[in-house]
Motif scaffolding. Sequence first.
Motif, PDB file in Angstrom:
ATOM      1  N   ASN A   1       8.011   1.180  -3.245  1.00  0.00           N
ATOM      2  CA  ASN A   1       8.810  -0.200  -3.472  1.00  0.00           C
ATOM      3  C   ASN A   1       9.264  -0.689  -2.101  1.00  0.00           C
ATOM      4  N   GLY A   2       9.147   0.059  -1.017  1.00  0.00           N
ATOM      5  CA  GLY A   2       9.548  -0.258   0.377  1.00  0.00           C
ATOM      6  C   GLY A   2       8.671  -0.273   1.452  1.00  0.00           C
ATOM      7  N   THR A   3       8.565   0.355   2.489  1.00  0.00           N
ATOM      8  CA  THR A   3       7.416   0.444   3.343  1.00  0.00           C
ATOM      9  C   THR A   3       6.987   1.706   3.655  1.00  0.00           C
ATOM     10  N   TYR A   4       5.672   1.818   3.928  1.00  0.00           N
ATOM     11  CA  TYR A   4       5.098   3.082   4.619  1.00  0.00           C
ATOM     12  C   TYR A   4       4.568   2.402   5.765  1.00  0.00           C
ATOM     13  N   GLU A   5       4.846   3.342   6.813  1.00  0.00           N
ATOM     14  CA  GLU A   5       4.140   2.955   8.097  1.00  0.00           C
ATOM     15  C   GLU A   5       3.371   3.967   8.613  1.00  0.00           C
ATOM     16  N   HIS A   6       2.121   3.724   8.906  1.00  0.00           N
ATOM     17  CA  HIS A   6       1.110   4.530   9.505  1.00  0.00           C
ATOM     18  C   HIS A   6       1.122   4.362  10.849  1.00  0.00           C
ATOM     19  N   ALA A   7       1.961   5.363  11.703  1.00  0.00           N
ATOM     20  CA  ALA A   7       2.236   4.967  13.011  1.00  0.00           C
ATOM     21  C   ALA A   7       1.474   6.419  13.748  1.00  0.00           C
ATOM     22  N   ARG A   8       0.272   6.452  13.341  1.00  0.00           N
ATOM     23  CA  ARG A   8      -0.745   7.280  14.014  1.00  0.00           C
ATOM     24  C   ARG A   8      -2.043   6.999  14.131  1.00  0.00           C
ATOM     25  N   ASP A   9      -2.854   7.561  14.881  1.00  0.00           N
ATOM     26  CA  ASP A   9      -4.338   7.265  14.807  1.00  0.00           C
ATOM     27  C   ASP A   9      -5.210   8.047  14.011  1.00  0.00           C
ATOM     28  N   GLY A  10      -5.967   7.261  13.233  1.00  0.00           N
ATOM     29  CA  GLY A  10      -6.824   8.039  11.891  1.00  0.00           C
ATOM     30  C   GLY A  10      -5.906   8.550  10.944  1.00  0.00           C
ATOM     31  N   GLY A  11      -6.574   9.663  10.481  1.00  0.00           N
ATOM     32  CA  GLY A  11      -5.861  10.350   9.124  1.00  0.00           C
ATOM     33  C   GLY A  11      -5.815   9.316   8.007  1.00  0.00           C
ATOM     34  N   ASN A  12      -4.975   9.893   6.882  1.00  0.00           N
ATOM     35  CA  ASN A  12      -5.055   9.565   5.656  1.00  0.00           C
ATOM     36  C   ASN A  12      -3.748   8.470   5.564  1.00  0.00           C
ATOM     37  N   ALA A  13      -4.201   7.285   4.766  1.00  0.00           N
ATOM     38  CA  ALA A  13      -2.928   6.422   4.356  1.00  0.00           C
ATOM     39  C   ALA A  13      -2.246   7.004   3.291  1.00  0.00           C
ATOM     40  N   LEU A  14      -1.046   6.762   3.004  1.00  0.00           N
ATOM     41  CA  LEU A  14      -0.147   7.422   1.841  1.00  0.00           C
ATOM     42  C   LEU A  14      -1.097   6.893   0.496  1.00  0.00           C
ATOM     43  N   ARG A  15      -1.257   7.847  -0.399  1.00  0.00           N
ATOM     44  CA  ARG A  15      -1.979   7.742  -1.610  1.00  0.00           C
ATOM     45  C   ARG A  15      -0.740   7.359  -2.684  1.00  0.00           C
TER      46      ARG A  15
ATOM     47  N   TRP B   1       1.723   1.088  -5.273  1.00  0.00           N
ATOM     48  CA  TRP B   1       2.365   0.160  -4.353  1.00  0.00           C
ATOM     49  C   TRP B   1       2.691  -0.972  -5.211  1.00  0.00           C
ATOM     50  N   GLU B   2       3.970  -1.035  -5.458  1.00  0.00           N
ATOM     51  CA  GLU B   2       4.813  -2.073  -6.511  1.00  0.00           C
ATOM     52  C   GLU B   2       4.954  -3.396  -5.544  1.00  0.00           C
ATOM     53  N   ASP B   3       5.119  -4.455  -6.307  1.00  0.00           N
ATOM     54  CA  ASP B   3       5.190  -5.786  -6.021  1.00  0.00           C
ATOM     55  C   ASP B   3       6.279  -5.492  -4.713  1.00  0.00           C
ATOM     56  N   GLY B   4       6.013  -6.565  -3.697  1.00  0.00           N
ATOM     57  CA  GLY B   4       6.825  -6.557  -2.452  1.00  0.00           C
ATOM     58  C   GLY B   4       6.727  -5.313  -1.442  1.00  0.00           C
ATOM     59  N   SER B   5       6.065  -4.023  -1.968  1.00  0.00           N
ATOM     60  CA  SER B   5       5.850  -2.979  -1.039  1.00  0.00           C
ATOM     61  C   SER B   5       4.787  -3.193   0.224  1.00  0.00           C
ATOM     62  N   LEU B   6       4.875  -2.492   1.305  1.00  0.00           N
ATOM     63  CA  LEU B   6       4.013  -2.790   2.485  1.00  0.00           C
ATOM     64  C   LEU B   6       3.476  -1.832   3.173  1.00  0.00           C
ATOM     65  N   CYS B   7       2.308  -1.531   3.271  1.00  0.00           N
ATOM     66  CA  CYS B   7       1.534  -0.634   4.017  1.00  0.00           C
ATOM     67  C   CYS B   7       1.380  -1.186   5.397  1.00  0.00           C
ATOM     68  N   LEU B   8       2.066  -0.735   6.389  1.00  0.00           N
ATOM     69  CA  LEU B   8       1.965  -1.211   7.620  1.00  0.00           C
ATOM     70  C   LEU B   8       1.353  -0.084   8.623  1.00  0.00           C
ATOM     71  N   VAL B   9       0.306  -0.612   9.289  1.00  0.00           N
ATOM     72  CA  VAL B   9      -0.589   0.404  10.302  1.00  0.00           C
ATOM     73  C   VAL B   9      -0.092  -0.096  11.507  1.00  0.00           C
ATOM     74  N   THR B  10       0.275   0.913  12.263  1.00  0.00           N
ATOM     75  CA  THR B  10       0.964   0.558  13.813  1.00  0.00           C
ATOM     76  C   THR B  10       0.327   1.376  14.930  1.00  0.00           C
TER      77      THR B  10
END
Length: 188
Positions: free
Chosen positions: A119-133, A136-145
């Motif tokens: 419902n909030g934010t998942y931040e992928h703050a790394r090179d490569g690898g898997n995103a969180l499976r 993803w509810e309304d308003g949620s964010l997948c942030l790749v940095t």
Amino acid sequence: LLCVVLLSSTNLLAETYYSQGNGLVNSPSNWNTLTGGGGATPIDFTGAHTWIIRSEDEMTMSADWIVGGIADVVINGGLIVSSIHLVAITGTLTVNGYLINTGTHLLDAVTATGGITVNGTYEHARDGGNALRALWEDGSLCLVTGWTSTSTLNSSFDQTFYNFTWSCPGQTDLISFAGYVTPVTGTF
């Protein structure tokens, strides 16, 4: 003997444990049955318990965090998954705050047998690898940095996201999104 039986059976009762500040998530001493402390501290992370990271707390890891016994984990604050450490939950995970993956684990760094809801934010703050499976509810964010030089996405990016942001100032290689990150029901 009765005292030993009573003490050993207390872990069988379902409890709700709350984080107690900005500490290590995998240390039982950073958890308590009362939000402000003064209650019971868990012996370990087994049992059918609920674990809540309070909204004012940002927890980190010094080792794997293995939560078992049909647990519910709720992140209202923050959790930073770092290094080669894993979060493995027998039960469910709900992210209302933020979850940041800065680790180097090649596979899924965070898993929950009963599913993950963001419902909030998942931040992928790394090179490569898997995103969180996750769901993803309304308003949620997948942030790749943290993506820098890995040139391909993988199947973990083939899921329905609500909002998806790619913001990687250190990126040195081109990435093709063909077949991935679709659909995004919010903003991309």
